[in-house]
Design a protein around this motif. Structure first.
Motif, PDB file in Angstrom:
ATOM      1  N   LEU A   1      -8.390   8.372   7.425  1.00  0.00           N
ATOM      2  CA  LEU A   1      -8.338   7.207   8.298  1.00  0.00           C
ATOM      3  C   LEU A   1      -7.164   6.312   7.923  1.00  0.00           C
ATOM      4  CD1 LEU A   1      -9.663   5.558  10.530  1.00  0.00           C
ATOM      5  CD2 LEU A   1     -11.159   4.538   8.810  1.00  0.00           C
ATOM      6  N   LEU A   2      -7.041   6.043   6.645  1.00  0.00           N
ATOM      7  CA  LEU A   2      -5.930   5.205   6.190  1.00  0.00           C
ATOM      8  C   LEU A   2      -4.605   5.864   6.514  1.00  0.00           C
ATOM      9  CD1 LEU A   2      -4.780   2.782   4.741  1.00  0.00           C
ATOM     10  CD2 LEU A   2      -5.053   4.005   2.577  1.00  0.00           C
ATOM     11  N   ARG A   3      -4.558   7.156   6.283  1.00  0.00           N
ATOM     12  CA  ARG A   3      -3.315   7.876   6.587  1.00  0.00           C
ATOM     13  C   ARG A   3      -2.949   7.731   8.054  1.00  0.00           C
ATOM     14  NH1 ARG A   3      -2.095  14.366   5.865  1.00  0.00           N
ATOM     15  NH2 ARG A   3      -0.240  14.354   7.194  1.00  0.00           N
ATOM     16  N   PHE A   4      -3.943   7.915   8.894  1.00  0.00           N
ATOM     17  CA  PHE A   4      -3.670   7.800  10.333  1.00  0.00           C
ATOM     18  C   PHE A   4      -3.199   6.396  10.693  1.00  0.00           C
ATOM     19  CE2 PHE A   4      -4.984   7.080  14.751  1.00  0.00           C
ATOM     20  CZ  PHE A   4      -4.232   8.072  15.352  1.00  0.00           C
ATOM     21  N   PHE A   5      -3.859   5.428  10.114  1.00  0.00           N
ATOM     22  CA  PHE A   5      -3.436   4.044  10.370  1.00  0.00           C
ATOM     23  C   PHE A   5      -1.997   3.833   9.908  1.00  0.00           C
ATOM     24  CE2 PHE A   5      -7.959   2.295  10.567  1.00  0.00           C
ATOM     25  CZ  PHE A   5      -7.854   1.998  11.903  1.00  0.00           C
ATOM     26  N   LEU A   6      -1.691   4.313   8.728  1.00  0.00           N
ATOM     27  CA  LEU A   6      -0.350   4.108   8.184  1.00  0.00           C
ATOM     28  C   LEU A   6       0.709   4.825   9.011  1.00  0.00           C
ATOM     29  CD1 LEU A   6      -1.032   4.406   4.351  1.00  0.00           C
ATOM     30  CD2 LEU A   6      -0.362   2.357   5.618  1.00  0.00           C
ATOM     31  N   GLU A   7       0.294   5.923   9.637  1.00  0.00           N
ATOM     32  CA  GLU A   7       1.241   6.650  10.484  1.00  0.00           C
ATOM     33  C   GLU A   7       1.429   5.961  11.826  1.00  0.00           C
ATOM     34  OE1 GLU A   7      -0.812  10.345  10.482  1.00  0.00           O
ATOM     35  OE2 GLU A   7       0.443  11.229   8.927  1.00  0.00           O
ATOM     36  N   ASN A   8       0.582   5.019  12.116  1.00  0.00           N
ATOM     37  CA  ASN A   8       0.627   4.371  13.426  1.00  0.00           C
ATOM     38  C   ASN A   8       0.430   2.873  13.314  1.00  0.00           C
ATOM     39  OD1 ASN A   8       0.592   6.792  15.433  1.00  0.00           O
ATOM     40  ND2 ASN A   8      -0.950   7.257  13.885  1.00  0.00           N
TER      41      ASN A   8
ATOM     42  N   ILE B   1       0.842  -1.190   0.000  1.00  0.00           N
ATOM     43  CA  ILE B   1       0.000   0.000   0.000  1.00  0.00           C
ATOM     44  C   ILE B   1       0.879   1.242   0.000  1.00  0.00           C
ATOM     45  CG2 ILE B   1      -1.578   1.383   1.401  1.00  0.00           C
ATOM     46  CD1 ILE B   1      -2.905  -1.136   2.272  1.00  0.00           C
ATOM     47  N   SER B   2       0.522   2.198  -0.837  1.00  0.00           N
ATOM     48  CA  SER B   2       1.227   3.467  -0.753  1.00  0.00           C
ATOM     49  C   SER B   2       0.223   4.610  -0.801  1.00  0.00           C
ATOM     50  CB  SER B   2       2.245   3.601  -1.888  1.00  0.00           C
ATOM     51  OG  SER B   2       1.613   4.013  -3.078  1.00  0.00           O
ATOM     52  N   LEU B   3       0.501   5.587   0.011  1.00  0.00           N
ATOM     53  CA  LEU B   3      -0.397   6.728   0.116  1.00  0.00           C
ATOM     54  C   LEU B   3       0.422   7.986  -0.053  1.00  0.00           C
ATOM     55  CD1 LEU B   3      -3.108   7.311   2.810  1.00  0.00           C
ATOM     56  CD2 LEU B   3      -1.309   8.992   2.482  1.00  0.00           C
ATOM     57  N   ASN B   4       0.073   8.761  -1.039  1.00  0.00           N
ATOM     58  CA  ASN B   4       0.801   9.982  -1.314  1.00  0.00           C
ATOM     59  C   ASN B   4       0.015  11.172  -0.784  1.00  0.00           C
ATOM     60  OD1 ASN B   4       1.838  12.345  -2.575  1.00  0.00           O
ATOM     61  ND2 ASN B   4       2.916  10.996  -3.991  1.00  0.00           N
ATOM     62  N   ILE B   5       0.606  11.848   0.175  1.00  0.00           N
ATOM     63  CA  ILE B   5      -0.120  12.934   0.818  1.00  0.00           C
ATOM     64  C   ILE B   5      -0.246  14.135  -0.102  1.00  0.00           C
ATOM     65  CG2 ILE B   5       0.019  14.617   2.677  1.00  0.00           C
ATOM     66  CD1 ILE B   5       1.210  12.335   4.366  1.00  0.00           C
ATOM     67  N   ALA B   6       0.775  14.363  -0.886  1.00  0.00           N
ATOM     68  CA  ALA B   6       0.749  15.511  -1.780  1.00  0.00           C
ATOM     69  C   ALA B   6      -0.336  15.365  -2.855  1.00  0.00           C
ATOM     70  CB  ALA B   6       2.113  15.697  -2.418  1.00  0.00           C
TER      71      ALA B   6
ATOM     72  N   VAL C   1     -14.438   2.034   8.646  1.00  0.00           N
ATOM     73  CA  VAL C   1     -13.483   0.933   8.604  1.00  0.00           C
ATOM     74  C   VAL C   1     -13.944  -0.090   7.568  1.00  0.00           C
ATOM     75  CG1 VAL C   1     -12.676  -1.096   9.863  1.00  0.00           C
ATOM     76  CG2 VAL C   1     -12.536   1.159  10.911  1.00  0.00           C
ATOM     77  N   ARG C   2     -15.213  -0.357   7.621  1.00  0.00           N
ATOM     78  CA  ARG C   2     -15.774  -1.308   6.653  1.00  0.00           C
ATOM     79  C   ARG C   2     -15.531  -0.848   5.219  1.00  0.00           C
ATOM     80  NH1 ARG C   2     -18.055  -4.768   3.349  1.00  0.00           N
ATOM     81  NH2 ARG C   2     -20.195  -4.410   2.741  1.00  0.00           N
ATOM     82  N   ARG C   3     -15.797   0.443   4.973  1.00  0.00           N
ATOM     83  CA  ARG C   3     -15.610   0.965   3.616  1.00  0.00           C
ATOM     84  C   ARG C   3     -14.155   0.870   3.195  1.00  0.00           C
ATOM     85  NH1 ARG C   3     -19.597   5.941   5.092  1.00  0.00           N
ATOM     86  NH2 ARG C   3     -21.530   4.862   4.587  1.00  0.00           N
ATOM     87  N   LEU C   4     -13.283   1.206   4.140  1.00  0.00           N
ATOM     88  CA  LEU C   4     -11.864   1.154   3.849  1.00  0.00           C
ATOM     89  C   LEU C   4     -11.442  -0.283   3.548  1.00  0.00           C
ATOM     90  CD1 LEU C   4      -9.378   2.843   3.604  1.00  0.00           C
ATOM     91  CD2 LEU C   4      -9.020   2.674   6.064  1.00  0.00           C
ATOM     92  N   ARG C   5     -11.908  -1.189   4.372  1.00  0.00           N
ATOM     93  CA  ARG C   5     -11.583  -2.593   4.146  1.00  0.00           C
ATOM     94  C   ARG C   5     -12.041  -3.032   2.769  1.00  0.00           C
ATOM     95  NH1 ARG C   5     -13.392  -4.949   9.971  1.00  0.00           N
ATOM     96  NH2 ARG C   5     -11.330  -5.483  10.765  1.00  0.00           N
ATOM     97  N   LYS C   6     -13.256  -2.691   2.468  1.00  0.00           N
ATOM     98  CA  LYS C   6     -13.871  -3.151   1.230  1.00  0.00           C
ATOM     99  C   LYS C   6     -13.036  -2.732   0.031  1.00  0.00           C
ATOM    100  CE  LYS C   6     -18.516  -3.397  -0.732  1.00  0.00           C
ATOM    101  NZ  LYS C   6     -19.894  -2.869  -0.547  1.00  0.00           N
ATOM    102  N   VAL C   7     -12.666  -1.471   0.029  1.00  0.00           N
ATOM    103  CA  VAL C   7     -11.962  -0.953  -1.131  1.00  0.00           C
ATOM    104  C   VAL C   7     -10.489  -1.390  -1.129  1.00  0.00           C
ATOM    105  CG1 VAL C   7     -11.282   1.254  -0.149  1.00  0.00           C
ATOM    106  CG2 VAL C   7     -11.788   1.094  -2.576  1.00  0.00           C
ATOM    107  N   LEU C   8      -9.961  -1.602   0.057  1.00  0.00           N
ATOM    108  CA  LEU C   8      -8.565  -2.029   0.167  1.00  0.00           C
ATOM    109  C   LEU C   8      -8.412  -3.500  -0.196  1.00  0.00           C
ATOM    110  CD1 LEU C   8      -6.810   0.239   0.965  1.00  0.00           C
ATOM    111  CD2 LEU C   8      -6.872  -0.521   3.326  1.00  0.00           C
ATOM    112  N   ASN C   9      -9.436  -4.263   0.041  1.00  0.00           N
ATOM    113  CA  ASN C   9      -9.321  -5.702  -0.131  1.00  0.00           C
ATOM    114  C   ASN C   9     -10.010  -6.228  -1.388  1.00  0.00           C
ATOM    115  OD1 ASN C   9      -8.250  -5.257   2.348  1.00  0.00           O
ATOM    116  ND2 ASN C   9      -9.869  -6.276   3.470  1.00  0.00           N
TER     117      ASN C   9
END
Lengths: 228, 228
Positions: free
Chosen positions: B162-169, B137-142, B199-207
């Motif tokens: 949400l994903l950003r926060f998770f990735l930061e922690n 997974i990669s997330l570009n803040i810019a 979380v559900r939405r994030l999971r759905k799209v991530l998976n």
DNA sequence: CACTTATGTTACAGATTTGTTACAGAAGTA
DNA sequence: TACTTCTGTAACAAATCTGTAACATAAGTG
């Protein structure tokens, strides 16, 4: 024995009634107007209970709490936080830092007295370390992950709390009632025998591959965790 | 992105609480006991923030500050000075030399954390393009673009944060309330269960393509992001 | 040994927590 | 405005955990 209580509070209007009521209840009361004075008094002559205002001049409540918990002499002194209404984060932070309980301003003196009594009764070492280990067991509070050796162990919430409590208090024997107070929190109405079941579950999952059992049964006394 | 902070301090009693609290606040903490070590670390891998004791062995704070400011790579790193009470001249000198802020010992951790946040925020835009990655997974803040492998993933604003926060922690468990505080910012009045839906939405799209789920549910504790 | 008491073990119903979905209204866009 | 996308919530389903009772086994007692 008359218990000493140190009131760390900068709001003078609060100090007087607190002092009055705790004195009346039989405590020896001392006060500190800021964190520096408090630290001084605490390390000089540790009290049996600390009432700690979270918002303090000079040294913050969190800092004070941390320092108290990091000193061998004082780490077991129960701390009750006094927080302003709605400071949810402070409360969480405080409890994480090792405060034993909190009351929200404005509070009822009777409630505070009751909690003081409760918290003194179950004075115990609290360590807000991120990771607790014992032999080949490690429990990470931040990630909620538990390992035995390098095998991850899945625990339910109660088992997790129970194990955590045991790990924070290695070798000490606790009665079922004590465990209920500490792990289930003192509000729950639960049969003492319930502890047995959870101990059993914890043992089962901890001792996969018939490894050594860390939980010791102390007949007619309770359970302890440690070498056997 | 988890920010790195370098604590340049020779007083060991101060290092521990600083380290603890900054780590807890989400920073990656490194320490240097004297100016030489500090310089080394700073030029080697510039941190996002420097806490700098003004009285140091080997290389003085003023000297260190000067060198940091004279190097293209490091000149924008925010510096907070730690000075002893009453060292008025040091403070003035320090600010002239390019320190961004100062706190006077003894200081409240909370105040220091607040100031740290403030100076970083001021300095932030300089560290423009940012990219956080974790496994595939990669997330570009810019650019606000997110990829899983080489497939772009479309996220709504909240899911992105949400994903950003998770990735930061990574790996750390957060309660719904904590997530609301950090991701929704503490002003919103939102039901904790709303987190579940996101979380559900994030999971759905991530998976998509039934790939591995990075979001772990920790019953009665919250969620965490990481290997499972 | 017989008897008493304490603990181990198991299964299960009910409670709690989380997953999932649909939807109305908000917010953003063209 | 008309249109699209995003959000928060409620409601229900599913998963998981909990406490208890009941019985089994072990440990003290005289």
């Amino acid at each position: 024995m008359r218990l000493r209580v140190l009131i760390v509070e900068d709001e003078e209007a609060l100090i007087e009634p607190l002092k009055y009521n705790f004195t009346k209840e039989g405590y020896i009361v001392d006060t500190a107007l800021d964190g520096e004075i408090a630290l001084d008094k605490i390390f000089n002559k540790p009290p049996e209970l600390i009432l700690l205002d979270w918002m303090l001049p000079k040294i913050s409540g969190i800092d004070l709490c941390k320092r108290i918990r990091n000193n061998k002499e004082t780490k077991n002194i129960p701390i009750i936080m006094l927080t302003a209404r709605g400071e949810e984060n402070d409360r969480i932070q405080g409890l994480e830092m090792g405060a034993d309980d909190y009351v929200t301003k404005p509070f009822s003196i009777n409630e505070l007295l009751a909690r003081a009594k409760a918290v003194i009764k179950r004075a115990r070492p609290i360590f807000a370390e991120e990771k607790i280990t014992f032999c080949d067991i490690s429990l990470n509070i931040a990630t909620h992950k538990v390992f035995r050796g390098d095998k991850e162990i899945k625990l339910g919430p109660t088992e997790f709390n129970l194990l955590r409590f045991f790990l924070e208090n290695i070798e000490r024997v606790f009665s079922r009632e004590q465990l209920l107070n500490h792990v289930w929190k003192n509000d729950a109405l639960v049969e003492p025998r319930t502890v047995d079941v959870h101990v059993r579950r914890l043992r089962k999952v901890l001792n996969t591959n018939n490894k050594k059992d860390y939980i010791r049964t102390v007949r007619s006394a309770g359970y302890s965790f440690g070498h056997n």
